[in-house]
Design a protein around this motif. Structure first.
Motif, PDB file in Angstrom:
ATOM      1  N   UNK A 283      -2.735   7.600 -12.040  1.00  0.00           N
ATOM      2  CA  UNK A 283      -1.940   8.447 -11.151  1.00  0.00           C
ATOM      3  C   UNK A 283      -2.643   8.641  -9.815  1.00  0.00           C
ATOM      4  N   UNK A 284      -3.962   8.765  -9.837  1.00  0.00           N
ATOM      5  CA  UNK A 284      -4.718   8.915  -8.589  1.00  0.00           C
ATOM      6  C   UNK A 284      -4.616   7.657  -7.741  1.00  0.00           C
ATOM      7  N   UNK A 285      -4.624   6.486  -8.389  1.00  0.00           N
ATOM      8  CA  UNK A 285      -4.455   5.234  -7.653  1.00  0.00           C
ATOM      9  C   UNK A 285      -3.083   5.181  -7.002  1.00  0.00           C
ATOM     10  N   UNK A 286      -2.067   5.621  -7.732  1.00  0.00           N
ATOM     11  CA  UNK A 286      -0.713   5.650  -7.178  1.00  0.00           C
ATOM     12  C   UNK A 286      -0.632   6.601  -5.993  1.00  0.00           C
ATOM     13  N   UNK A 287      -1.285   7.741  -6.082  1.00  0.00           N
ATOM     14  CA  UNK A 287      -1.301   8.712  -4.978  1.00  0.00           C
ATOM     15  C   UNK A 287      -1.931   8.089  -3.740  1.00  0.00           C
TER      16      UNK A 287
ATOM     17  N   UNK B 178      12.485  -1.027   1.762  1.00  0.00           N
ATOM     18  CA  UNK B 178      11.342  -1.526   1.015  1.00  0.00           C
ATOM     19  C   UNK B 178      11.745  -2.693   0.128  1.00  0.00           C
ATOM     20  N   UNK B 179      10.956  -3.755   0.172  1.00  0.00           N
ATOM     21  CA  UNK B 179      11.134  -4.903  -0.703  1.00  0.00           C
ATOM     22  C   UNK B 179       9.798  -5.360  -1.249  1.00  0.00           C
ATOM     23  N   UNK B 180       9.810  -6.403  -2.063  1.00  0.00           N
ATOM     24  CA  UNK B 180       8.592  -6.860  -2.716  1.00  0.00           C
ATOM     25  C   UNK B 180       8.364  -6.105  -4.018  1.00  0.00           C
TER      26      UNK B 180
ATOM     27  N   UNK C 192       9.008   5.468  -5.387  1.00  0.00           N
ATOM     28  CA  UNK C 192       8.107   5.174  -4.262  1.00  0.00           C
ATOM     29  C   UNK C 192       8.745   5.504  -2.919  1.00  0.00           C
ATOM     30  N   UNK C 193      10.028   5.225  -2.750  1.00  0.00           N
ATOM     31  CA  UNK C 193      10.671   5.491  -1.461  1.00  0.00           C
ATOM     32  C   UNK C 193      10.678   6.987  -1.160  1.00  0.00           C
ATOM     33  N   UNK C 194      11.040   7.798  -2.150  1.00  0.00           N
ATOM     34  CA  UNK C 194      11.067   9.246  -1.943  1.00  0.00           C
ATOM     35  C   UNK C 194       9.662   9.803  -1.706  1.00  0.00           C
TER      36      UNK C 194
ATOM     37  N   UNK D  30      14.304   3.516   2.129  1.00  0.00           N
ATOM     38  CA  UNK D  30      15.179   3.189   1.000  1.00  0.00           C
ATOM     39  C   UNK D  30      14.711   1.904   0.330  1.00  0.00           C
ATOM     40  N   UNK D  31      15.053   1.755  -0.940  1.00  0.00           N
ATOM     41  CA  UNK D  31      14.787   0.509  -1.658  1.00  0.00           C
ATOM     42  C   UNK D  31      15.875  -0.501  -1.338  1.00  0.00           C
TER      43      UNK D  31
END
Length: 298
Positions: free
Chosen positions: A218-222, A246-248, A256-258, A278-279
């Motif tokens: 979770x820390x990596x994601x942050x 966002x793509x890829x 992730x977008x929010x 947006x995705x």
């Protein structure tokens, strides 16, 4: 009818669309590892699509690189057998019609601006966050290449507002340290997790662990969200696009977008950040659809 070809490193995909964007036919083949074989494969795909539909189409091709206008030669392609080759001219001769080529990230952005997540917007920045970090800029329905054919290459700017522990930053393949790509691409997330935790995990496994509640993941994601927000803030400060798409592979991370949107006010030079992040709408099909839209619907 518009035919789009997405020339990838492992596969070449072709699609035929009608003027409303409906898919009429779709085919793919493995990418040959030589120039002559690539030409033959693209010609075969176009022939197959036209045979399947019984119609002749315009042809747009997304390539991993750019075409130098003065010479017509390909540059900056990671499919190295294309470099220095007159790809457009050779295909036009084989197919007996004009062929339009553009960078594959531009094609992604054009697809999403045409009938995707940013349909109707005047200025669209399409983001690729995958094996690498790239992007495309669409203004009033047209992709901007730029004087040096690098418009949208935000991944090779340095990470903005770096913290002391982010300096000088990882070495990027371009030879510089601290490029955005070296922080927020798929491989970069795995490398960041390894540096901080000592655990060697693939990025999808890190994201899955974060979703399952593992604190280190979770820390990596942050950290990823924070760095992506800082990086996109500089794009917004410079271009102020109507929409960022966002793509890829990393664009498929849940929320992730929010989460990036929530971080933007700390970095964007405005007290009211209205830019939607947006995705993609078309997913893996965006590149090949955008290649088709290099020719507008008649």
């Amino acid at each position: 009818m518009q035919i789009g070809i997405d020339l990838g490193g492992t596969k070449i995909e072709g699609i035929a669309l009608d003027d409303a964007g409906t898919t009429l036919a779709r085919q793919r083949v493995a990418t040959p590892r030589d120039y002559a074989g690539t030409i033959a494969a693209i010609v075969s795909l176009v022939t197959g699509l036209e045979t399947a539909t019984g119609r002749r189409g315009t042809i747009g091709i997304g390539i991993p690189g750019a075409v130098v206008p003065d010479t017509g030669l390909v540059k900056n392609a990671n499919s190295v057998w294309l470099i220095g080759q007159p790809l457009g001219a050779d295909l036009a001769a084989q197919l007996r019609r004009e062929v339009r080529l553009d960078n594959d990230a531009n094609c992604f952005a054009l697809s999403e601006a045409s009938d995707g997540a940013a349909a109707g917007a005047e200025v669209v920045f399409g983001v690729i966050m995958g094996t690498g970090v790239g992007g495309g800029l669409i203004v009033r329905g047209r992709a901007l290449g730029g004087r040096n054919l690098i418009a949208g290459e935000w991944g090779h700017n340095p990470l903005p507002w770096p913290r002391p522990d982010e300096l000088p930053g990882p070495l990027c393949y371009c030879g510089k340290h601290g490029c955005i790509e070296s922080w927020i691409s798929g491989p970069a997330v795995a490398a960041d997790h390894l540096r901080v935790t000592g655990q060697s995990l693939a990025t999808p496994d890190i994201i899955a662990a974060a979703e399952a509640g593992h604190m280190a993941a979770q820390a990596t994601r942050v950290r990823l969200i924070d760095r992506a927000a800082r990086s996109l803030a500089t794009v917004i400060n410079l271009l102020d696009p109507d929409v960022v798409v966002l793509g890829g592979g990393l664009s498929n991370i849940p929320g992730i977008a929010d989460d990036i949107t929530a971080q933007l006010p700390a970095w964007v030079f405005s007290n009211d950040v209205r830019t939607p992040i947006v995705r993609h709408r078309h997913g893996d099909s965006s590149g090949v659809r955008g290649a088709a839209w290099l020719w507008p619907a008649s």
